[in-house]
Motif scaffolding. Structure first.
Motif, PDB file in Angstrom:
ATOM      1  N   GLY A 135      48.813  50.790  63.946  1.00 35.70           N
ATOM      2  CA  GLY A 135      47.909  51.847  64.379  1.00 35.70           C
ATOM      3  C   GLY A 135      48.662  52.818  65.251  1.00 35.70           C
ATOM      4  O   GLY A 135      49.878  52.892  65.217  1.00 35.70           O
ATOM      5  N   GLY A 136      47.921  53.566  66.076  1.00 31.82           N
ATOM      6  CA  GLY A 136      48.549  54.512  66.979  1.00 31.82           C
ATOM      7  C   GLY A 136      48.558  53.988  68.403  1.00 31.82           C
ATOM      8  O   GLY A 136      47.922  52.974  68.717  1.00 31.82           O
ATOM      9  N   GLY A 137      49.293  54.664  69.281  1.00 33.87           N
ATOM     10  CA  GLY A 137      49.320  54.297  70.693  1.00 33.87           C
ATOM     11  C   GLY A 137      49.791  52.879  70.909  1.00 33.87           C
ATOM     12  O   GLY A 137      50.811  52.454  70.363  1.00 33.87           O
ATOM     13  N   ASP A 138      49.014  52.114  71.690  1.00 27.73           N
ATOM     14  CA  ASP A 138      49.377  50.721  71.982  1.00 27.73           C
ATOM     15  C   ASP A 138      49.367  49.841  70.738  1.00 27.73           C
ATOM     16  O   ASP A 138      49.974  48.773  70.725  1.00 27.73           O
ATOM     17  CB  ASP A 138      48.417  50.133  73.020  1.00 27.73           C
ATOM     18  CG  ASP A 138      48.624  50.741  74.398  1.00 27.73           C
ATOM     19  OD1 ASP A 138      49.708  51.297  74.653  1.00 27.73           O
ATOM     20  OD2 ASP A 138      47.685  50.654  75.222  1.00 27.73           O
ATOM     21  N   ASP A 139      48.678  50.288  69.687  1.00 27.94           N
ATOM     22  CA  ASP A 139      48.607  49.517  68.439  1.00 27.94           C
ATOM     23  C   ASP A 139      49.750  49.848  67.482  1.00 27.94           C
ATOM     24  O   ASP A 139      49.766  49.368  66.358  1.00 27.94           O
ATOM     25  CB  ASP A 139      47.277  49.785  67.725  1.00 27.94           C
ATOM     26  CG  ASP A 139      46.099  49.277  68.510  1.00 27.94           C
ATOM     27  OD1 ASP A 139      46.255  48.278  69.246  1.00 27.94           O
ATOM     28  OD2 ASP A 139      45.014  49.880  68.396  1.00 27.94           O
ATOM     29  N   GLY A 140      50.680  50.685  67.914  1.00 30.93           N
ATOM     30  CA  GLY A 140      51.753  51.115  67.026  1.00 30.93           C
ATOM     31  C   GLY A 140      53.116  50.675  67.508  1.00 30.93           C
ATOM     32  O   GLY A 140      53.246  49.791  68.347  1.00 30.93           O
ATOM     33  N   GLY A 141      54.122  51.335  66.937  1.00 34.29           N
ATOM     34  CA  GLY A 141      55.484  51.111  67.384  1.00 34.29           C
ATOM     35  C   GLY A 141      56.257  50.078  66.612  1.00 34.29           C
ATOM     36  O   GLY A 141      57.421  49.836  66.900  1.00 34.29           O
ATOM     37  N   ARG A 142      55.639  49.452  65.625  1.00 36.99           N
ATOM     38  CA  ARG A 142      56.360  48.478  64.794  1.00 36.99           C
ATOM     39  C   ARG A 142      56.600  49.065  63.408  1.00 36.99           C
ATOM     40  O   ARG A 142      55.759  49.799  62.885  1.00 36.99           O
ATOM     41  CB  ARG A 142      55.550  47.189  64.686  1.00 36.99           C
ATOM     42  CG  ARG A 142      55.447  46.441  66.014  1.00 36.99           C
ATOM     43  CD  ARG A 142      54.839  45.060  65.864  1.00 36.99           C
ATOM     44  NE  ARG A 142      53.514  45.036  65.290  1.00 36.99           N
ATOM     45  CZ  ARG A 142      52.379  45.268  65.966  1.00 36.99           C
ATOM     46  NH1 ARG A 142      52.423  45.542  67.249  1.00 36.99           N
ATOM     47  NH2 ARG A 142      51.214  45.211  65.366  1.00 36.99           N
ATOM     48  N   ILE A 143      57.726  48.729  62.821  1.00 37.24           N
ATOM     49  CA  ILE A 143      57.998  49.188  61.458  1.00 37.24           C
ATOM     50  C   ILE A 143      57.153  48.352  60.512  1.00 37.24           C
ATOM     51  O   ILE A 143      57.262  47.127  60.468  1.00 37.24           O
ATOM     52  CB  ILE A 143      59.495  49.077  61.112  1.00 37.24           C
ATOM     53  CG1 ILE A 143      60.295  50.017  62.010  1.00 37.24           C
ATOM     54  CG2 ILE A 143      59.730  49.400  59.633  1.00 37.24           C
ATOM     55  CD1 ILE A 143      61.804  49.927  61.853  1.00 37.24           C
ATOM     56  N   ILE A 144      56.300  49.034  59.768  1.00 34.40           N
ATOM     57  CA  ILE A 144      55.391  48.378  58.825  1.00 34.40           C
ATOM     58  C   ILE A 144      55.988  48.352  57.426  1.00 34.40           C
ATOM     59  O   ILE A 144      55.874  47.369  56.710  1.00 34.40           O
ATOM     60  CB  ILE A 144      54.029  49.113  58.794  1.00 34.40           C
ATOM     61  CG1 ILE A 144      53.402  49.122  60.186  1.00 34.40           C
ATOM     62  CG2 ILE A 144      53.083  48.515  57.765  1.00 34.40           C
ATOM     63  CD1 ILE A 144      53.173  47.762  60.787  1.00 34.40           C
TER      64      ILE A 144
END
Length: 170
Positions: A135-144
């Protein structure tokens, strides 16, 4: 000198020229090939509505990036890396197509283009996609997902892939 207006004998004054939009100025300077060519390029990059006298500090990030791109189009780009952050933001879909052609031109001249963008047409035309999330923000940052647009579209975990499927399925 710029094309004359109306039938009067005088050309545009500098303040009048600076008040014109890029599109209007390209027409007004049609007899100045190099000037009108550069102005037409700006219009093709979706910047035709800007006035010539507009302060660059008033430009959005996407506008500033496209303005910079216009100055790079005629040069050999071997060894050059362009990193663009949301270059399609605020563009009409037809202008995104023009932006894609500009980016392809930079690549054809030896450049490498890295674009961070959410525009599906831009993503679908990429050589390689790195999808971050889930997702975005805190729910993001991982390579999917990574790969060609078709490979990302085929990845069941990729939210971006779901939206890409209709664009890459032929």
């Amino acid at each position: 000198s710029p094309k004359h207006r109306g039938g009067d004998d005088e050309g545009l004054t500098l303040p009048e020229l600076l008040a014109l939009t890029v599109e209007d100025a390209a027409e007004a300077t049609a007899d100045l090939k190099k000037v009108s060519s550069r102005l037409r390029m700006l219009a093709q990059l979706g910047l035709g509505y800007l006035t010539l006298g507009e302060a660059t500090t008033a430009l959005s990030g996407g506008e500033a990036q496209r303005l910079k791109l216009a100055s790079e189009l005629d040069r050999d780009q071997s060894g050059t890396v362009f990193v663009l952050d949301e270059p399609s933001i605020g563009l009409h879909p037809l202008d995104v197509a023009v932006l894609l052609n500009v980016l392809q031109g930079l690549i054809a001249r030896g450049g490498t283009v890295i674009a961070i963008d959410h525009d599906l047409d831009l993503i679908a035309n990429a050589d390689w996609v790195i999808d971050f999330g889930p997702g975005g923000g805190d729910d993001g940052g991982r390579i999917i997902a990574t790969g060609t647009p078709a490979e990302v579209a085929a990845n069941p975990v990729s939210l971006t892939g779901r939206f890409l499927r209709p664009l890459v399925d032929d």
